[in-house]
Design a protein around this motif. Structure first.
Motif, PDB file in Angstrom:
ATOM      1  N   HIS B 181      26.203  45.943  36.046  1.00 44.01           N
ATOM      2  CA  HIS B 181      26.420  46.302  34.641  1.00 44.01           C
ATOM      3  C   HIS B 181      26.197  45.119  33.704  1.00 44.01           C
ATOM      4  CE1 HIS B 181      28.487  49.694  36.619  1.00 44.01           C
ATOM      5  NE2 HIS B 181      28.198  50.367  35.510  1.00 44.01           N
ATOM      6  N   GLY B 182      25.762  44.014  34.241  1.00 42.78           N
ATOM      7  CA  GLY B 182      25.459  42.881  33.368  1.00 42.78           C
ATOM      8  C   GLY B 182      26.669  42.139  32.853  1.00 42.78           C
ATOM      9  N   VAL B 183      27.850  42.409  33.410  1.00 42.61           N
ATOM     10  CA  VAL B 183      29.055  41.696  32.976  1.00 42.61           C
ATOM     11  C   VAL B 183      28.977  40.244  33.434  1.00 42.61           C
ATOM     12  CG1 VAL B 183      31.570  41.557  33.238  1.00 42.61           C
ATOM     13  CG2 VAL B 183      30.437  43.791  33.028  1.00 42.61           C
ATOM     14  N   VAL B 184      28.482  40.035  34.649  1.00 41.89           N
ATOM     15  CA  VAL B 184      28.286  38.685  35.197  1.00 41.89           C
ATOM     16  C   VAL B 184      26.879  38.647  35.768  1.00 41.89           C
ATOM     17  CG1 VAL B 184      30.734  38.380  35.715  1.00 41.89           C
ATOM     18  CG2 VAL B 184      29.213  39.326  37.466  1.00 41.89           C
ATOM     19  N   ASP B 185      26.409  37.426  36.118  1.00 38.71           N
ATOM     20  CA  ASP B 185      25.008  37.374  36.556  1.00 38.71           C
ATOM     21  C   ASP B 185      24.832  37.386  38.075  1.00 38.71           C
ATOM     22  OD1 ASP B 185      25.435  34.802  37.493  1.00 38.71           O
ATOM     23  OD2 ASP B 185      24.258  33.803  35.955  1.00 38.71           O
ATOM     24  N   ALA B 216      37.648  32.823  43.935  1.00 38.77           N
ATOM     25  CA  ALA B 216      36.841  31.711  43.424  1.00 38.77           C
ATOM     26  C   ALA B 216      35.491  32.230  42.915  1.00 38.77           C
ATOM     27  CB  ALA B 216      36.635  30.655  44.501  1.00 38.77           C
ATOM     28  N   ILE B 217      34.901  33.175  43.668  1.00 38.61           N
ATOM     29  CA  ILE B 217      33.626  33.751  43.223  1.00 38.61           C
ATOM     30  C   ILE B 217      33.810  34.468  41.887  1.00 38.61           C
ATOM     31  CG2 ILE B 217      31.975  35.591  43.762  1.00 38.61           C
ATOM     32  CD1 ILE B 217      32.269  34.725  46.732  1.00 38.61           C
ATOM     33  N   ILE B 218      34.878  35.248  41.791  1.00 41.71           N
ATOM     34  CA  ILE B 218      35.105  35.996  40.538  1.00 41.71           C
ATOM     35  C   ILE B 218      35.361  35.050  39.367  1.00 41.71           C
ATOM     36  CG2 ILE B 218      36.704  37.564  39.365  1.00 41.71           C
ATOM     37  CD1 ILE B 218      36.925  39.128  41.959  1.00 41.71           C
ATOM     38  N   TYR B 219      36.252  34.078  39.563  1.00 38.85           N
ATOM     39  CA  TYR B 219      36.562  33.184  38.443  1.00 38.85           C
ATOM     40  C   TYR B 219      35.338  32.367  38.055  1.00 38.85           C
ATOM     41  CZ  TYR B 219      41.435  34.418  39.498  1.00 38.85           C
ATOM     42  OH  TYR B 219      42.599  35.111  39.709  1.00 38.85           O
ATOM     43  N   SER B 220      34.499  32.010  39.031  1.00 37.62           N
ATOM     44  CA  SER B 220      33.271  31.276  38.718  1.00 37.62           C
ATOM     45  C   SER B 220      32.293  32.173  37.952  1.00 37.62           C
ATOM     46  CB  SER B 220      32.610  30.763  40.002  1.00 37.62           C
ATOM     47  OG  SER B 220      33.459  29.850  40.673  1.00 37.62           O
ATOM     48  N   GLU B 221      32.144  33.408  38.417  1.00 34.00           N
ATOM     49  CA  GLU B 221      31.262  34.352  37.701  1.00 34.00           C
ATOM     50  C   GLU B 221      31.711  34.528  36.256  1.00 34.00           C
ATOM     51  OE1 GLU B 221      28.530  35.819  38.451  1.00 34.00           O
ATOM     52  OE2 GLU B 221      28.332  35.700  40.626  1.00 34.00           O
ATOM     53  N   LEU B 222      33.009  34.521  36.041  1.00 35.46           N
ATOM     54  CA  LEU B 222      33.535  34.746  34.688  1.00 35.46           C
ATOM     55  C   LEU B 222      33.507  33.475  33.842  1.00 35.46           C
ATOM     56  CD1 LEU B 222      36.553  37.101  35.557  1.00 35.46           C
ATOM     57  CD2 LEU B 222      34.421  37.740  34.381  1.00 35.46           C
ATOM     58  N   GLY B 223      33.089  32.369  34.428  1.00 32.73           N
ATOM     59  CA  GLY B 223      32.916  31.150  33.638  1.00 32.73           C
ATOM     60  C   GLY B 223      34.143  30.259  33.513  1.00 32.73           C
ATOM     61  N   PHE B 224      35.143  30.478  34.349  1.00 33.31           N
ATOM     62  CA  PHE B 224      36.307  29.590  34.313  1.00 33.31           C
ATOM     63  C   PHE B 224      35.981  28.283  35.021  1.00 33.31           C
ATOM     64  CE2 PHE B 224      38.406  33.689  33.687  1.00 33.31           C
ATOM     65  CZ  PHE B 224      39.328  33.385  32.696  1.00 33.31           C
ATOM     66  N   PRO B 225      36.470  27.147  34.517  1.00 33.24           N
ATOM     67  CA  PRO B 225      36.312  25.886  35.240  1.00 33.24           C
ATOM     68  C   PRO B 225      37.219  25.871  36.475  1.00 33.24           C
ATOM     69  CG  PRO B 225      37.639  25.548  33.277  1.00 33.24           C
ATOM     70  CD  PRO B 225      37.187  26.978  33.244  1.00 33.24           C
ATOM     71  N   PRO B 226      36.862  25.071  37.486  1.00 33.30           N
ATOM     72  CA  PRO B 226      37.614  25.102  38.751  1.00 33.30           C
ATOM     73  C   PRO B 226      39.117  24.913  38.601  1.00 33.30           C
ATOM     74  CG  PRO B 226      35.572  23.900  39.067  1.00 33.30           C
ATOM     75  CD  PRO B 226      35.668  24.210  37.593  1.00 33.30           C
TER      76      PRO B 226
END
Lengths: 279, 279, 279, 279
Positions: B181-185, B216-226
């Motif tokens: 759906h284009g929410v994340v890449d 970790a994959i989800i938070y990274s996809e959403l653009g959160f820093p580690p």
């Protein structure tokens, strides 16, 4: 060496840690009996909070009302000691978890307990109505008189800063709507509004409901016991604590005290003196 | 007495506590510029978390994906030290806030840091793909080889208890759907799946993604820093901590140690001896 | 329900908590093998610290030197975030134990770690002298050059506030005396003084040893590993934290933020805006 | 943006943090007026505790009695939740300061409050003797009767584990000696012994004074207010917490739960069930 019992049944050891919350086995995680893979995607964060604390799934309207209360209380600025202490913690070289622990630890009886205390008074008034077969108006009047006589103020009402807390109206509107839809019965709302009316009557400066009072009404309507009023507040305020701790981290200051250098705490103790010779 | 500067501008004092998160004035509370009375009822708890941490409102799909990750990680049973310590805290006579602070404080580098560390590796792999203009497969292969050479294991993969963590599949399915759906890449999803494939290839017992890797994959996809990976985990796990602390409170035990009486920790030190006379 | 092993030996459970520190049995408490009733009255508080951490009784000169270091570091005023946060905690309605926990929690890598880091550098220099068979002067010169090249400052030296920390001279005099009496060998003292000499040479404003450096020399001379440098500092500073928390308690303020009302943190974020309709 | 007062006097800001404990200026640190360089080497750790909490130097006999009480309470084994939680914290990847904070945080009303509560009862009995002009025997008898009537047990007396706490005799002997030398007046000792005598009279299993009762008598004799009973216990027990945390660190275990794998907490909640379709 310490004498130990030669043998104990496994059950005596595992039963020391008995729980109804979570059941795990290899490849299985069940929360209150529900498999986690079914909960993910079907339950909201407030829904999960309800499930773990109450033992079963909330009705949709219950979760929505809980969500509003939790959204409302996330932050009230960095002058709150819980937030300020968490920001200071970050500058001392600890992880974000320790910074949050620092902030949460400060939500004690005074800083985090007003909601819980308000819920206790609300419950006592409701019980008084039933027990003494009197009206809400009478029960509130008597309870407030009792409190005045005991030199106690009414927790959850009045604010040193806001004349009318901007969180009051949307939260009370939500309870009214939930009452109309039968999600809650509105008894605590009626008590809370009567307290507010009576506290403000005849005063030039009213004593409005604050965030602790408004969320206390919601949590009471939803059937949470008073102690969980503080627990829910902690979950909510943790969000603001994390946001402030993270902002402080990005600002990069080290060992941040409460006031900027070159200011120092005012010393008002005994003047300089020597250690006596005999010591 | 300490010499103090005779005068400082108010701004130097208030600016020591500068913030972009929250603006308050009498009868006004604005979070990231939005009035709290407009946020209540229109924003979910995960939406509020996003707003306070990121500075603006999430798109609907972003908040929904964040919600799934946070729902997934709330609890994994009372044998986790964070949960057990919080339960023990309650039996020692502290408030629920202190019990939660105890549990949260234990989510350190080892117990709460795997997600953050996994996000760092995921980010390094993505950067390597770009910098070295190589495929995801190559970047993953090289990174895992580097880690093996350095004697490090891959954080976020493998589980001592589950062969296949039941939270993995619904979370990865949600990322796939969000990608469609284009929410994340989907770039971090591809990296994570390649790590999992390669770690398990040729092994009789696979090394599957665990909850730290999946979130970790989800938070990274959403653009959160580690670092916020740990912060979000803390918010999520706090829910389980509260539920367990509250259950322990209702069970009513006092001063609960880790193992039931009459069991005692095994003493293996020097045998009994006398303090020498000269001391 | 979770499958459990049908039976485990008691030893597997009690051995999970094995310890060399304390042995108890009915009417018996032995610390490192010594009966508590013999220790009371014959051992000082620093002596007990040594016994529990090191496994046996200190020589008299060792306990006396440890005592000086611990006395020196108890307090440096309420602008230290550890002290300020503990004072704020007290005003939030938590017990003195929670206030102390708050302060101690802030003694992290940055606020409480300089002593430990200094001990690590001192140990590395001593090892370098042995390994490379060079002089202390050479080893210090090379190590400081390495640190400058890596962009690191030397922990334990320099002070934003004091030009010459008043705790330096009495502590260094004590180490010198202990060296003369053979209590310690003076190797770390020599290294520390050489670091101080070299850091200050050719500078208009010297970079003197601070309390972290001075206590690091003492704890290193006494044979403590670097991590216990932080541990000992925590025990010492806890005394100041308690004194400040108690003073705050007697002052009686409630929910004390970092700056006095009506001052507020400076908001510098986005201006007021409305939540968009679509949310 | 928030309106701020245009100007505040420096004193209003620094006075928000007023203190009598510590005065610092460049190159000057004074504790309760005494220069730190004079205190180092002349004052013991318990002497420093006394100075910071009480405002002036103790007499030698006072510091010695305080030291005995603090030495006595450092540790009672790893089954104490404060110690166990600190050990678990270390295995989660936090610093020793956070581990100590975890343990100290658990010394709440139940685990750390018995000494404080005992001191309150001792003070009430002493006051009753004066106010009602009755004997110690009568005041103790009436107070214990009041407590029984209220369903309360006497804090500081009785032990689930020891029939006669081995710390009792050396501590009571020290108070007796201090009384003979005029260091203390012995009034609280007399009250404590009478409580012990009366609680045990006519019982097959006596109810002896425990460590909380013995230290409560000492701290009361020395003139500390009850709340500092807990504060002093925290300082003392911190030593054991550090020793255990450090031992755990050296053992090297990661993410240590309360019971060894493969044991799991016993799940006793609702059996497995599906999330209903409508959710």
């Amino acid at each position: 060496m310490t004498p130990q019992p030669p043998d104990v049944p496994t059950e005596a050891v595992t039963g020391w840690w008995e729980t109804d919350v979570c059941d795990i086995a290899p490849d299985v995680i069940r929360l209150r009996g529900y498999p986690i893979e079914q909960l993910i995607g079907r339950i909201s964060v407030p829904g999960m909070i309800w499930l773990l604390l109450r033992g079963d799934l909330p009705a949709r309207g219950q979760a929505a009302l809980l969500e509003r209360a939790m959204v409302a209380a996330v932050d009230h600025g960095a002058q709150a000691p819980s937030i300020a202490a968490a920001r200071m913690a970050v500058t001392c070289g600890v992880g974000l978890n320790s910074a949050i622990a620092t902030g949460v630890g400060l939500l004690g009886d005074v800083h985090g307990g007003a909601g819980q205390q308000c819920m206790e008074v609300l419950a006592a008034i409701r019980e008084r109505v039933d027990r003494e077969a009197i009206s809400v108006e009478e029960a509130v009047e008597e309870t407030l008189a009792d409190q005045r006589a005991a030199g106690r103020y009414m927790p959850g009402f009045g604010h040193r800063f806001h004349r009318r807390d901007p969180r009051r109206d949307p939260l009370m509107a939500a309870v009214e709507e939930s009452t109309r839809h039968g999600v809650v019965d509105g008894a605590f709302l009626a008590i809370g509004l009567e307290i507010e009316r009576r506290l403000s009557s005849g005063r030039s400066r009213p004593v409005p409901m604050n965030i602790d009072g408004a969320t206390a009404i919601i949590y009471s309507e939803l059937g949470f016991p008073p102690e969980l009023g503080r627990g829910l507040f902690v979950l909510s305020r943790s969000i603001g604590i994390l946001a402030h701790a993270w902002e402080e981290k990005k600002q990069g200051r080290r060992i941040k005290g409460p006031i900027p250098p070159p200011l120092l705490p005012a010393y008002r103790g005994v003047p300089a003196r020597d250690v006596p010779a005999g010591q």
